[in-house]
Design a protein around this motif. Structure first.
Motif, mmCIF file in Angstrom:
data_model
loop_
_atom_site.group_PDB
_atom_site.id
_atom_site.type_symbol
_atom_site.label_atom_id
_atom_site.label_comp_id
_atom_site.label_asym_id
_atom_site.label_seq_id
_atom_site.Cartn_x
_atom_site.Cartn_y
_atom_site.Cartn_z
ATOM 1 N N ASP A 41 -33.971 -53.757 -19.787
ATOM 2 C CA ASP A 41 -34.867 -52.601 -19.928
ATOM 3 C C ASP A 41 -35.271 -52.026 -18.573
ATOM 4 O OD1 ASP A 41 -34.776 -52.700 -22.684
ATOM 5 O OD2 ASP A 41 -36.642 -53.847 -22.870
ATOM 6 N N ILE A 42 -35.489 -52.890 -17.590
ATOM 7 C CA ILE A 42 -35.851 -52.414 -16.259
ATOM 8 C C ILE A 42 -34.665 -51.685 -15.621
ATOM 9 C CG2 ILE A 42 -36.492 -53.150 -13.927
ATOM 10 C CD1 ILE A 42 -38.120 -55.408 -15.300
ATOM 11 N N ILE A 43 -33.466 -52.226 -15.777
ATOM 12 C CA ILE A 43 -32.268 -51.545 -15.271
ATOM 13 C C ILE A 43 -32.113 -50.193 -15.951
ATOM 14 C CG2 ILE A 43 -29.738 -51.634 -15.184
ATOM 15 C CD1 ILE A 43 -30.067 -54.721 -14.916
ATOM 16 N N ASP A 44 -32.358 -50.156 -17.251
ATOM 17 C CA ASP A 44 -32.292 -48.906 -17.999
ATOM 18 C C ASP A 44 -33.280 -47.888 -17.435
ATOM 19 O OD1 ASP A 44 -31.324 -47.292 -20.177
ATOM 20 O OD2 ASP A 44 -33.195 -47.706 -21.233
ATOM 21 N N HIS A 45 -34.483 -48.334 -17.113
ATOM 22 C CA HIS A 45 -35.504 -47.455 -16.545
ATOM 23 C C HIS A 45 -35.051 -46.858 -15.212
ATOM 24 C CE1 HIS A 45 -39.362 -46.040 -15.032
ATOM 25 N NE2 HIS A 45 -39.155 -46.773 -13.949
ATOM 26 N N HIS A 70 -31.994 -46.601 -14.039
ATOM 27 C CA HIS A 70 -30.857 -45.698 -14.238
ATOM 28 C C HIS A 70 -31.327 -44.340 -14.759
ATOM 29 C CE1 HIS A 70 -26.917 -47.393 -13.362
ATOM 30 N NE2 HIS A 70 -27.437 -48.569 -13.623
ATOM 31 N N PHE A 71 -32.318 -44.348 -15.630
ATOM 32 C CA PHE A 71 -32.872 -43.089 -16.126
ATOM 33 C C PHE A 71 -33.473 -42.287 -14.978
ATOM 34 C CE2 PHE A 71 -36.565 -40.685 -17.667
ATOM 35 C CZ PHE A 71 -35.922 -39.804 -18.532
ATOM 36 N N LYS A 72 -34.248 -42.959 -14.121
ATOM 37 C CA LYS A 72 -34.858 -42.278 -12.976
ATOM 38 C C LYS A 72 -33.773 -41.721 -12.041
ATOM 39 C CE LYS A 72 -38.887 -42.878 -11.889
ATOM 40 N NZ LYS A 72 -40.026 -41.986 -11.972
ATOM 41 N N LYS A 120 -24.285 -44.282 -21.143
ATOM 42 C CA LYS A 120 -23.150 -44.954 -21.758
ATOM 43 C C LYS A 120 -22.392 -45.822 -20.760
ATOM 44 C CE LYS A 120 -19.153 -43.102 -23.614
ATOM 45 N NZ LYS A 120 -18.440 -42.093 -24.365
ATOM 46 N N GLY A 121 -22.252 -45.373 -19.543
ATOM 47 C CA GLY A 121 -21.463 -46.087 -18.546
ATOM 48 C C GLY A 121 -22.017 -47.441 -18.174
ATOM 49 N N TYR A 122 -23.250 -47.500 -17.726
ATOM 50 C CA TYR A 122 -23.788 -48.779 -17.270
ATOM 51 C C TYR A 122 -24.156 -49.680 -18.433
ATOM 52 C CZ TYR A 122 -28.568 -47.451 -18.354
ATOM 53 O OH TYR A 122 -29.709 -47.093 -19.015
ATOM 54 N N ARG A 123 -24.489 -49.113 -19.585
ATOM 55 C CA ARG A 123 -24.839 -49.958 -20.732
ATOM 56 C C ARG A 123 -23.649 -50.789 -21.183
ATOM 57 N NH1 ARG A 123 -28.888 -46.345 -24.488
ATOM 58 N NH2 ARG A 123 -30.701 -46.658 -23.168
ATOM 59 N N PHE A 181 -22.347 -57.697 -22.114
ATOM 60 C CA PHE A 181 -22.071 -59.129 -22.143
ATOM 61 C C PHE A 181 -23.357 -59.933 -22.030
ATOM 62 C CE2 PHE A 181 -21.296 -63.130 -19.934
ATOM 63 C CZ PHE A 181 -20.459 -63.743 -20.844
ATOM 64 N N SER A 182 -24.185 -59.586 -21.051
ATOM 65 C CA SER A 182 -25.437 -60.323 -20.854
ATOM 66 C C SER A 182 -26.386 -60.167 -22.035
ATOM 67 C CB SER A 182 -26.131 -59.839 -19.587
ATOM 68 O OG SER A 182 -25.380 -60.192 -18.456
ATOM 69 N N VAL A 183 -26.420 -58.985 -22.617
ATOM 70 C CA VAL A 183 -27.356 -58.731 -23.715
ATOM 71 C C VAL A 183 -26.894 -59.400 -25.005
ATOM 72 C CG1 VAL A 183 -28.367 -56.891 -25.111
ATOM 73 C CG2 VAL A 183 -28.172 -56.608 -22.663
#
Length: 177
Positions: free
Chosen positions: A105-109, A111-113, A142-145, A150-152
């Motif tokens: 979730d933090i990585i997602d945040h 990447h959004f920024k 889509k790319g980084y997700r 694998f980890s998720v």
């Protein structure tokens, strides 16, 4: 109270000044976002590595327990210990999930920024040559997700694996005379 929208307000000017003091330029902001993404990705990788190491030791212990051929106490041992190891595997998977999900979730945040910055400052991508500095694949969700799947997914895959192994371990001990 009416106000002319073309003139920046004192609050907007203070915010712009605060942003300029904090980051200085969009490039510094982008560098900050990239460092945060890299830091959180390394945390996620470390958590995934530790989790997989623990799971591999549990699998080895489970297989060793199932291979017990002691004629005196082997049947009772293989009826009790492997299901407990399977339960430990499920519990460790459920315990690992929140930490892995939080890092995701933090990585997602971040990447959004980063994506918002790259979309609001289009000149950053073409600063040095004709091709953009960051492709749409790098800055899209889509790319980084896909790279983090694998980890998720791993804790849920192992939790399912342990449930199936635990049921199988009990089943073959109860049905085998």
């Amino acid at each position: 109270m009416s106000r002319i929208l073309t003139q920046p307000s004192a609050v907007e000017e203070a915010l712009a000044e605060h942003d300029a003091k904090m980051f200085g330029s969009p490039k510094e902001r982008l560098d900050f976002y990239r460092r945060e993404i890299q830091y959180e990705t390394s945390i996620l990788a470390n958590r995934t590595d530790a989790y997989l190491a623990a799971q591999s030791f549990l699998v080895i212990a489970f297989a060793s327990c199932m291979a017990n051929l002691n004629p005196e106490w082997g049947k009772m041992f293989t009826l009790v210990v492997p299901p407990f190891l399977a339960l430990l595997g499920v519990l460790s998977s459920l315990n690992a999930w929140p930490g892995i999900r939080a890092a995701y979730d933090i990585i997602d945040h971040w990447h959004f920024k980063q994506s918002q910055l790259l979309h609001s400052e289009p000149v950053m991508g073409a600063a040095y040559d004709e091709s953009p500095l960051f492709s749409e694949m790098e800055s899209s969700h889509k790319g980084y997700r896909k790279s983090l799947l694998f980890s998720v997914r791993t804790p849920w895959i192992f939790a399912t694996f342990w449930v199936m192994l635990g049921v199988y371990a009990v089943f073959i001990q109860v049905t085998n005379p």
